[in-house]
Design a protein around this motif. Structure first.
Motif, short mmCIF file in Angstrom:
data_model
loop_
_atom_site.label_atom_id
_atom_site.label_comp_id
_atom_site.label_asym_id
_atom_site.label_seq_id
_atom_site.Cartn_x
_atom_site.Cartn_y
_atom_site.Cartn_z
N ASP A 243 0.88 -1.12 -0.04
CA ASP A 243 0.02 -0.13 0.05
C ASP A 243 0.90 1.30 -0.01
O ASP A 243 0.42 2.33 -0.34
N LEU A 244 2.23 1.19 0.65
CA LEU A 244 2.98 2.32 0.48
C LEU A 244 4.48 1.87 0.22
O LEU A 244 4.74 0.93 0.79
N LYS A 271 0.80 4.37 -2.86
CA LYS A 271 1.31 5.75 -2.01
C LYS A 271 2.74 5.58 -1.79
O LYS A 271 3.23 4.40 -1.88
N THR A 272 3.39 6.79 -1.79
CA THR A 272 4.98 6.81 -1.87
C THR A 272 5.17 7.82 -0.91
O THR A 272 4.69 8.78 -0.81
N LEU A 273 6.28 7.63 -0.27
CA LEU A 273 7.26 8.63 0.74
C LEU A 273 8.42 8.68 0.07
O LEU A 273 9.15 7.77 0.28
N TRP A 274 8.86 9.66 -0.12
CA TRP A 274 9.97 10.13 -0.80
C TRP A 274 10.95 10.88 0.01
O TRP A 274 10.62 11.96 0.44
N LEU A 275 12.03 10.26 0.53
CA LEU A 275 13.10 11.16 1.30
C LEU A 275 14.38 11.42 0.28
O LEU A 275 15.07 10.39 0.62
N HIS A 356 -2.66 21.85 8.72
CA HIS A 356 -2.60 20.76 8.22
C HIS A 356 -2.92 19.36 9.25
O HIS A 356 -1.61 19.62 10.10
N PRO A 357 -3.66 18.31 9.13
CA PRO A 357 -3.21 17.14 10.12
C PRO A 357 -1.97 16.65 10.30
O PRO A 357 -1.59 16.20 11.20
N ILE A 358 -1.14 16.70 9.16
CA ILE A 358 0.02 16.04 9.05
C ILE A 358 1.19 16.88 9.96
O ILE A 358 1.81 16.36 10.79
N VAL A 359 0.99 18.35 10.08
CA VAL A 359 1.84 18.94 10.77
C VAL A 359 1.42 19.80 11.80
O VAL A 359 2.14 20.41 12.59
N LYS A 360 -0.02 19.58 12.08
CA LYS A 360 -0.39 20.44 13.30
C LYS A 360 -0.21 19.98 14.57
O LYS A 360 -0.02 18.79 14.66
N ASN A 361 0.16 20.74 15.35
CA ASN A 361 0.62 20.56 16.74
C ASN A 361 1.72 19.62 16.77
O ASN A 361 1.83 18.94 17.90
N ASN A 499 0.76 7.91 8.24
CA ASN A 499 -0.60 7.54 8.69
C ASN A 499 -1.48 8.23 7.75
O ASN A 499 -2.63 7.70 7.24
N TYR A 500 -1.20 9.56 7.21
CA TYR A 500 -2.07 10.25 6.42
C TYR A 500 -2.06 9.39 4.94
O TYR A 500 -3.11 9.31 4.22
N LEU A 501 -0.90 9.00 4.44
CA LEU A 501 -0.80 8.34 3.22
C LEU A 501 -1.77 6.81 3.43
O LEU A 501 -2.36 6.56 2.39
N LEU A 502 -1.83 6.47 4.38
CA LEU A 502 -2.45 5.17 4.71
C LEU A 502 -3.74 5.15 5.33
O LEU A 502 -4.33 4.16 5.38
#
Length: 561
Positions: A243-244, A271-275, A356-361, A499-502
């Motif tokens: 899935d990712l 879904k992909t997470l590129w670093l 945005h939920p990814i970076v909030k708080n 979590n956001y991507l999945l």
């Protein structure tokens, strides 16, 4: 007299019948009222759906019990009230507050066992009327269900924040923390995550804490692209089962066949997470006799792929006045060597500003030799999650980097209209294949130019997911800098990205909840300590005494005759 007694009995009977009826009706119609302005005790739909999955006893052990300062009393109270809310919706949830160091004879052994499990205590300073004292606090909870356990952090570590500010931020995080823990122990793993290897990616030991955290909720395994050279179709079919896909710090150029596999995985909804580091530069390379090293572009062969998707990672380094500190040896060598802390401008400290939920708080995130991301126009939706500060600028490569730059005086003029460079971007939509209208590197009967809607996150610094190692070469917590003893928000950011991507249960959206706790002004309380005591303690007693005297006087006057 009999008539009065009969009337009283009738009234008592009606009251008893009414209470019984209300109790019976209450069993059929469940509702709770949240009268707080920020609705802090109103559970989200996601939390309620997770609670519905709890069919057997779920036990929560909270280690917030003891003589705490006022701020931690608030955290204790808010935690208890939230757990009572969970229990009100599902009676299978039980909780207890425990003081882990109540027995002083076993205090050291218990503290050691807690630290081995990652339940690190903290020392807090208590300032009451000018008197300083220390208190040991374990801001943790353990959730257990069917023999499976997970830990819950109750206190968020915010750099430079007061204890009151940390508690306020932690209360906003409570529902997410417990809902995520419940989800971890109650639901079976479903989603699969692939860590891509084969192009000189980051060693597993250097991202061990990140992998460990991902493994709590998802299946995670290694997928090596070396097999693409011999069996490209089979490799693509196998990758589609995930899935990712996480591509972390590749250092070797991708072949066209490998890019086609990744491209078709993305086009088909993967879904992909590129670093990605677009510049070859490591902090360790500076620790030599000269204290210098050459930073040069890193050709990974990914430019055409990213260009098609709508971004471009520039081969520049970001120099930012808002930076994280490093410690360097100063003075003479030997036993008298002293270490001085400097701000390292090639290691930006980025505070999220987007709602945005990814970076909030999330607390400040440490980057190291990051590259600017250029946003291009196409039909893909793009959200810039993180950007450098206004006092930042790009530094072209190749360029020589020297540790002596820490002594440079800041010059705001050199940053004019150059800052706010994106370093993390979320892309969402139906991606077009980079091989659209081009000759395919290998024949693929399932090739598609466009397909399912998908998401990817591109971060222009792989070190965001890199954990340091202790003296025994064991991984430390992601985001912790052992040289300055500072914990940054890298771990929260990386897990939010995953979590956001999945996310298929809305857990990430709980982070958007805003809770505001009114805090006392400590200075004003100390200035008006005596008057505050009289107002909050003495005045109610006086009012109660006056009411009692008045009631007694009126009662005597009524029955005097």
């Amino acid at each position: 007299m009999k008539v009065t007694t009969q009337n009283n009995l009738k009234k008592l009977g009606l009251i008893v019948v009414g209470l019984l009826a209300a109790n019976i009706i209450g069993n059929f119609f469940f509702f709770r009222l949240d009268l707080t302005q920020d609705k802090r005790y109103t559970l989200s739909k996601t939390s309620l759906s997770i609670l519905e999955e709890v069919k057997e006893p779920l036990i929560v052990d909270v280690f917030l019990k003891g003589d705490f300062p006022g701020e931690f009393k608030k955290l204790q109270t808010e935690t208890q009230q939230l757990l009572e809310e969970f229990k009100a919706y599902n009676r299978d949830i039980t909780f207890q507050f425990v003081n882990p160091i109540e027995d002083e004879t076993e205090q050291e052994a218990i503290m050691q066992s807690f630290m081995e499990r990652g339940l690190t205590p903290i020392n807090v300073s208590v300032n009451e009327k000018g008197k300083q004292s220390q208190a040991m606090v374990f801001p943790w909870a353990i959730v257990t269900y069917k023999g499976k356990s997970t830990k819950v952090p109750l206190l968020k570590n915010l750099m430079g924040a007061s204890t009151a500010e940390k508690v306020n931020s932690s209360v906003q995080h409570l529902e997410y923390a417990f809902a995520n823990a419940f989800n971890t122990v109650v639901k079976d793993k479903q989603k699969k995550v692939a860590v891509i290897k084969g192009n000189g990616e980051m060693h597993d030991l250097l991202m061990a804490d990140f992998i460990k955290q991902v493994r709590e909720n998802y299946y995670i395994g290694t997928f090596t692209l070396d097999s693409v050279a011999k069996k490209p179709q089979e490799s693509l079919a196998y990758l589609k089962k995930y899935d990712l896909a996480i591509i972390a710090k590749p250092t070797e150029k991708f072949s066209d066949e490998e890019k086609q596999v990744l491209d078709q995985y993305i086009v088909n909804g993967g879904k992909t997470l590129w670093l990605v580091d677009q510049v070859n530069m490591e902090m360790d390379s500076l620790y030599n006799d000269s204290g210098t090293s050459l930073a040069f572009p890193n050709d990974l062969g990914l430019n055409d792929m990213f260009f098609k998707y709508g971004i471009r990672i520039r081969p520049d380094l970001i120099k930012d006045e808002y930076a994280t500190p490093i410690k360097l040896a100063t003075g003479q060598q030997g036993s008298s060597t002293q270490y001085t802390q400097y701000f390292w401008k090639y290691s930006p400290l980025i505070y999220p500003t987007l709602n945005h939920p990814i970076v909030k708080n999330i607390d400040g995130i440490k980057f190291e030799f990051a590259n600017p991301i250029e946003i291009l126009k196409n039909d893909i939706s793009k959200t810039v999650l993180l950007s450098s500060s206004k006092l930042s600028r790009p530094v072209g490569t190749p360029v020589e980097i020297s540790l002596t730059s820490v002594t440079e005086e800041p010059n705001p003029g050199e940053y004019a209209n150059k800052g706010m460079m994106p370093v993390a971007v979320l892309l969402e939509g139906k991606f077009h294949s980079m091989y659209e209208n081009r000759v395919l590197p290998f024949d693929d009967k399932t090739f598609a130019t466009t397909g399912k809607a998908s998401k990817m996150i591109v971060i222009s610094d792989a070190d965001v997911a890199k954990n340091q190692l202790d003296k025994n070469f064991q991984p430390l917590e992601l985001g912790y800098d052992k040289w300055t003893s500072v914990l940054y928000g890298n771990k929260d950011f990386m897990m939010n990205c995953v979590n956001y991507l999945l996310d298929d249960n809305g857990l990430i959206n709980i982070r958007s909840k805003d809770v505001s706790l009114p805090m006392l002004d400590v200075e004003k309380v100390q200035e008006n300590y005596t008057s505050s005591q009289i107002l909050t303690v003495g005045l109610p007693i006086v009012i109660l005494a006056l009411f009692g005297l008045l009631f007694t006087f009126l009662r005597k006057r009524k029955y005097a005759n």
